[in-house]
Design a protein around this motif. Structure first.
Motif, mmCIF file in Angstrom:
data_model
loop_
_atom_site.group_PDB
_atom_site.id
_atom_site.type_symbol
_atom_site.label_atom_id
_atom_site.label_comp_id
_atom_site.label_asym_id
_atom_site.label_seq_id
_atom_site.Cartn_x
_atom_site.Cartn_y
_atom_site.Cartn_z
ATOM 1 N N LEU A 166 -67.024 1.512 16.582
ATOM 2 C CA LEU A 166 -64.971 0.662 17.392
ATOM 3 C C LEU A 166 -64.603 1.760 17.126
ATOM 4 C CD1 LEU A 166 -65.638 -2.786 17.460
ATOM 5 C CD2 LEU A 166 -66.347 -1.737 19.231
ATOM 6 N N LYS A 167 -64.303 2.423 15.803
ATOM 7 C CA LYS A 167 -62.707 3.465 15.915
ATOM 8 C C LYS A 167 -62.863 4.205 16.565
ATOM 9 C CE LYS A 167 -62.085 0.668 11.991
ATOM 10 N NZ LYS A 167 -60.027 0.174 12.075
ATOM 11 N N LEU B 82 -80.614 -6.176 26.710
ATOM 12 C CA LEU B 82 -80.092 -6.113 26.611
ATOM 13 C C LEU B 82 -78.841 -4.688 26.536
ATOM 14 C CD1 LEU B 82 -80.652 -8.067 22.912
ATOM 15 C CD2 LEU B 82 -79.280 -8.330 25.184
ATOM 16 N N ALA B 83 -79.292 -3.577 26.688
ATOM 17 C CA ALA B 83 -77.702 -2.933 26.681
ATOM 18 C C ALA B 83 -77.699 -2.610 28.429
ATOM 19 C CB ALA B 83 -78.905 -1.465 26.292
ATOM 20 N N LEU B 84 -78.573 -3.099 29.864
ATOM 21 C CA LEU B 84 -78.661 -3.370 30.751
ATOM 22 C C LEU B 84 -77.752 -4.451 31.005
ATOM 23 C CD1 LEU B 84 -79.421 -2.866 33.532
ATOM 24 C CD2 LEU B 84 -81.586 -4.449 32.934
ATOM 25 N N MET B 85 -77.273 -5.944 30.087
ATOM 26 C CA MET B 85 -76.920 -6.604 30.600
ATOM 27 C C MET B 85 -75.850 -6.171 30.235
ATOM 28 S SD MET B 85 -77.008 -10.243 28.534
ATOM 29 C CE MET B 85 -76.039 -9.070 26.697
ATOM 30 N N ILE B 86 -75.255 -5.419 28.956
ATOM 31 C CA ILE B 86 -73.682 -5.351 28.537
ATOM 32 C C ILE B 86 -73.584 -3.766 30.076
ATOM 33 C CG2 ILE B 86 -72.771 -3.577 26.997
ATOM 34 C CD1 ILE B 86 -74.022 -5.367 24.410
ATOM 35 N N GLY B 87 -74.899 -2.692 30.127
ATOM 36 C CA GLY B 87 -73.488 -1.551 30.505
ATOM 37 C C GLY B 87 -73.424 -2.033 31.973
ATOM 38 N N LYS B 88 -73.991 -2.828 33.144
ATOM 39 C CA LYS B 88 -73.885 -3.393 33.652
ATOM 40 C C LYS B 88 -72.695 -4.434 34.339
ATOM 41 C CE LYS B 88 -77.887 -7.161 35.079
ATOM 42 N NZ LYS B 88 -78.466 -7.255 35.800
ATOM 43 N N LYS B 89 -71.956 -4.611 33.375
ATOM 44 C CA LYS B 89 -70.802 -5.337 33.534
ATOM 45 C C LYS B 89 -69.331 -4.679 33.882
ATOM 46 C CE LYS B 89 -67.643 -7.639 30.359
ATOM 47 N NZ LYS B 89 -67.526 -8.219 28.824
ATOM 48 N N GLU B 90 -69.094 -5.353 34.744
ATOM 49 C CA GLU B 90 -68.417 -4.580 35.387
ATOM 50 C C GLU B 90 -67.061 -4.282 34.984
ATOM 51 O OE1 GLU B 90 -65.497 -5.079 40.087
ATOM 52 O OE2 GLU B 90 -67.082 -6.170 39.492
ATOM 53 N N ARG B 91 -66.808 -3.115 35.014
ATOM 54 C CA ARG B 91 -65.641 -2.749 34.479
ATOM 55 C C ARG B 91 -64.822 -1.475 35.111
ATOM 56 N NH1 ARG B 91 -70.168 -3.001 30.761
ATOM 57 N NH2 ARG B 91 -69.124 -4.181 28.697
ATOM 58 N N ALA B 92 -62.531 -2.188 35.285
ATOM 59 C CA ALA B 92 -62.159 -1.357 36.408
ATOM 60 C C ALA B 92 -61.851 -0.184 35.763
ATOM 61 C CB ALA B 92 -60.741 -2.013 35.753
ATOM 62 N N ASP B 93 -62.626 0.556 36.870
ATOM 63 C CA ASP B 93 -61.858 2.585 36.739
ATOM 64 C C ASP B 93 -62.722 3.070 35.955
ATOM 65 O OD1 ASP B 93 -60.486 1.918 38.830
ATOM 66 O OD2 ASP B 93 -58.809 2.059 37.465
ATOM 67 N N VAL C 254 -69.300 9.160 22.441
ATOM 68 C CA VAL C 254 -70.345 9.155 21.016
ATOM 69 C C VAL C 254 -70.822 7.915 21.735
ATOM 70 C CG1 VAL C 254 -69.513 6.594 19.660
ATOM 71 C CG2 VAL C 254 -67.789 7.934 20.491
ATOM 72 N N ILE C 255 -72.778 8.441 20.523
ATOM 73 C CA ILE C 255 -73.656 7.516 21.013
ATOM 74 C C ILE C 255 -73.601 6.827 20.071
ATOM 75 C CG2 ILE C 255 -75.751 8.190 21.226
ATOM 76 C CD1 ILE C 255 -73.915 10.709 23.182
ATOM 77 N N ALA C 256 -74.568 5.208 20.925
ATOM 78 C CA ALA C 256 -74.138 3.977 20.085
ATOM 79 C C ALA C 256 -75.700 4.054 20.140
ATOM 80 C CB ALA C 256 -73.240 3.125 20.254
ATOM 81 N N TYR D 74 -74.198 -9.592 17.134
ATOM 82 C CA TYR D 74 -74.401 -8.623 16.702
ATOM 83 C C TYR D 74 -73.856 -7.569 17.730
ATOM 84 C CZ TYR D 74 -77.633 -3.563 16.050
ATOM 85 O OH TYR D 74 -78.193 -3.203 16.043
ATOM 86 N N VAL D 75 -74.820 -8.738 18.917
ATOM 87 C CA VAL D 75 -75.385 -8.322 20.373
ATOM 88 C C VAL D 75 -73.789 -7.808 20.853
ATOM 89 C CG1 VAL D 75 -75.200 -8.435 23.091
ATOM 90 C CG2 VAL D 75 -77.517 -8.783 21.366
ATOM 91 N N ARG D 76 -72.575 -9.206 20.331
ATOM 92 C CA ARG D 76 -71.455 -8.649 20.876
ATOM 93 C C ARG D 76 -70.604 -7.472 20.470
ATOM 94 N NH1 ARG D 76 -66.014 -10.721 19.683
ATOM 95 N NH2 ARG D 76 -66.363 -10.648 17.349
ATOM 96 N N GLN D 77 -70.886 -7.178 19.517
ATOM 97 C CA GLN D 77 -70.276 -5.559 19.223
ATOM 98 C C GLN D 77 -70.495 -4.029 20.433
ATOM 99 O OE1 GLN D 77 -68.727 -6.583 16.353
ATOM 100 N NE2 GLN D 77 -69.359 -8.684 16.170
ATOM 101 N N PHE D 78 -71.631 -4.143 20.838
ATOM 102 C CA PHE D 78 -71.904 -3.606 21.700
ATOM 103 C C PHE D 78 -70.840 -3.830 22.868
ATOM 104 C CE2 PHE D 78 -75.608 -2.845 18.847
ATOM 105 C CZ PHE D 78 -75.482 -1.274 18.552
ATOM 106 N N ASP D 79 -71.002 -5.203 23.323
ATOM 107 C CA ASP D 79 -70.651 -5.578 24.408
ATOM 108 C C ASP D 79 -68.396 -4.791 23.939
ATOM 109 O OD1 ASP D 79 -69.664 -6.914 26.585
ATOM 110 O OD2 ASP D 79 -69.223 -8.703 26.128
ATOM 111 N N LEU D 80 -68.444 -4.928 22.649
ATOM 112 C CA LEU D 80 -66.590 -5.053 22.175
ATOM 113 C C LEU D 80 -67.250 -3.289 22.477
ATOM 114 C CD1 LEU D 80 -66.021 -6.851 19.386
ATOM 115 C CD2 LEU D 80 -65.504 -7.000 21.492
ATOM 116 N N PHE D 81 -67.807 -1.935 22.520
ATOM 117 C CA PHE D 81 -67.786 -0.914 22.745
ATOM 118 C C PHE D 81 -67.627 -0.301 23.726
ATOM 119 C CE2 PHE D 81 -70.242 2.763 23.124
ATOM 120 C CZ PHE D 81 -70.280 3.511 22.127
#
Length: 457
Positions: free
Chosen positions: A179-180, A230-241, A112-114, A205-212
């Motif tokens: 998100l679907k 904003l993409a960098l801030m969301i992308g570099k957030k640590e997510r397990a595995d 999915v390309i967002a 608005y930004v929160r939707q991309f964080d949820l994605f």
């Protein structure tokens, strides 16, 4: 995808993706019908070609019967739509188009390309390269791409490439479409506040991309642009595995004729698209393709023949000293990137940049200041809007002075009548000068091809 023949009815079949999904299902052997209260081009002609244009415009609850297997509900249909109410009364299965796409692809690998901008071109590049190597895949994209008949394909392919829109699913489901899809590989090309009618604050608005991004599953992949804050801030957030991959503009060069190349060491690959934002899109696509079996060498082999997605910096007409382009740009970030790209491609030519304010956000007086300096790279800046559209959207009336103030330019030309805009453009001297027409609408019915032929003759 369902192999059993279904009866599918589309409420609001005229939407850009809706009508293409309807065609894809008919081609796959399903019994398809649809309705809408207004159907514009090119949807009208395409539906007619495939025998799917409703007999008449309007809603007809009498055609909603228990024989229908599934209703696909478009965003254009309201909660009180008479066909929707009849379907609910009968207890029919009702899905938004992203829910339907997921249902048909839940066993596939989903990419999915967002992003607020760049998602169409990035998706188009991936589709082009996979087509070039005759890979078996499905796709959903919001624009025509050379080499594909329809913008939706659903089959038994093992993978699907989806352009993921952040706008809401339907009147029954105020969830962003992307998100679907429940991606395995997700991309965030960039984030810039838009759709103020449903996301009244930038944070929301930004929160939707964080949820994605948070939706990326374990062992999944999240790819994001490190040059977008904003993409960098969301992308570099640590997510397990989760494997997180950042990218930036692909290395490139140009020559004195204005042609651009992707560079790979000492090698140069000619390309037909240009602009800093597109060099980001190219690298985003390359990162995705690497993860689904396309090598870097294969990418460079295929990319030279990519001509771009329809309406994205699309050349309309040119002569020896001038060129006319059209672009779907309407949000501030898209407008700024597109105008900048045009100047990068033709630095020695003057640029006339013409923007139509057409969307809810762009016609909103409170949002309008986000366009400040978005067209400053153009020597002549032109804005068109239809005051009736402002009324239709129940927004505060716009004045020409409001537009000039928001764009921070006293020299900007503002038009509210299409014939006056067309006359202004026809009276310009088109020597060593380019015209860029930017809109998600149609400039009040101006035929851009005919205009181009007249001013460049």
């Amino acid at each position: 995808m369902h192999t059993k023949k279904q009866r599918v009815h589309f409420i609001a079949i005229g939407g850009s993706v809706m009508h293409n999904l309807a065609i894809a299902l008919k081609d796959a052997g399903h019994d398809v019908s649809g309705s809408d209260d207004e159907i514009f081009e090119p949807s009208r002609s395409t539906l007619t070609k495939h025998g799917l244009l409703p007999e008449k415009e309007g809603w007809r609850p009498d055609i909603i019967t228990s024989s229908i297997d599934v209703i696909v509900l478009g965003m254009h249909a309201r909660k009180d739509n008479p066909e929707l109410l009849k379907a609910q009364q009968l207890g029919l299965k009702i899905l938004s188009f992203p829910e339907y796409i997921f249902e048909q692809s839940h066993e596939k690998q989903r990419v999915v390309i967002a992003g607020s901008h760049g998602k169409t071109t990035t998706t188009a590049i991936i589709i082009h390269v996979l087509n070039y190597f005759k890979r078996d895949f499905d796709y959903v994209i919001g624009a025509k791409v050379p080499g594909i008949e329809n913008t939706v394909k659903l089959s038994d392919a093992p993978i699907i490439i989806i352009e993921g829109d952040e706008y809401l699913c339907s009147a029954l489901d105020p969830t962003p479409k992307f998100l679907k899809y429940q991606h395995h590989i997700g991309v965030i090309t960039g984030i810039s506040w838009d759709h103020v009618n449903v996301f009244p604050s930038e944070d929301e608005y930004v929160r939707q991309f964080d949820l994605f991004a948070d939706q990326t599953p374990k062992s999944g992949i999240l790819i994001y642009c490190e040059q977008d804050s904003l993409a960098l801030m969301i992308g570099k957030k640590e997510r397990a595995d989760v494997l997180e991959i950042s990218y930036k503009s692909h290395s490139h060069a140009s020559d004195n004729t204005g042609h651009f190349f992707l560079t790979n060491g000492k090698e140069r690959t000619p390309i037909k698209i240009f602009g800093s934002h597109n060099f980001q899109n190219l690298n985003a696509a390359k990162e995705v393709l690497k993860k689904i079996g396309i090598s870097q060498e294969q990418f460079f082999e295929a990319i030279s023949s990519f001509e771009g997605a329809s309406g994205r910096l699309e050349k309309v007409l040119d002569n020896a000293t001038a060129t006319v382009y059209k672009d779907f740009a309407h949000a501030p970030s898209k407008v700024k990137a597109t105008v900048k790209a045009m100047k990068e491609a033709h630095p020695s030519r003057d640029l006339v940049a013409c923007l139509e304010l057409h969307t809810y956000s762009s016609l909103n007086k409170k949002f309008l200041p986000h366009y400040k300096d978005s067209m400053k790279a153009a020597q002549t800046q032109v804005v068109y809007f239809n005051p009736d559209k402002v009324k239709d959207k129940n927004l505060e009336a716009l004045l020409e002075s409001d537009v000039r103030s928001a764009f921070a330019s006293n020299h900007i030309q503002v038009f509210t009548k299409p014939d006056e805009l067309q006359s202004f453009l026809e009276q310009q001297t088109w020597k060593n000068k380019n015209l860029l027409m930017m809109s998600s609408g149609n400039f009040g019915g101006i035929n851009i091809r005919a205009l181009s032929e007249k001013i460049l003759s």
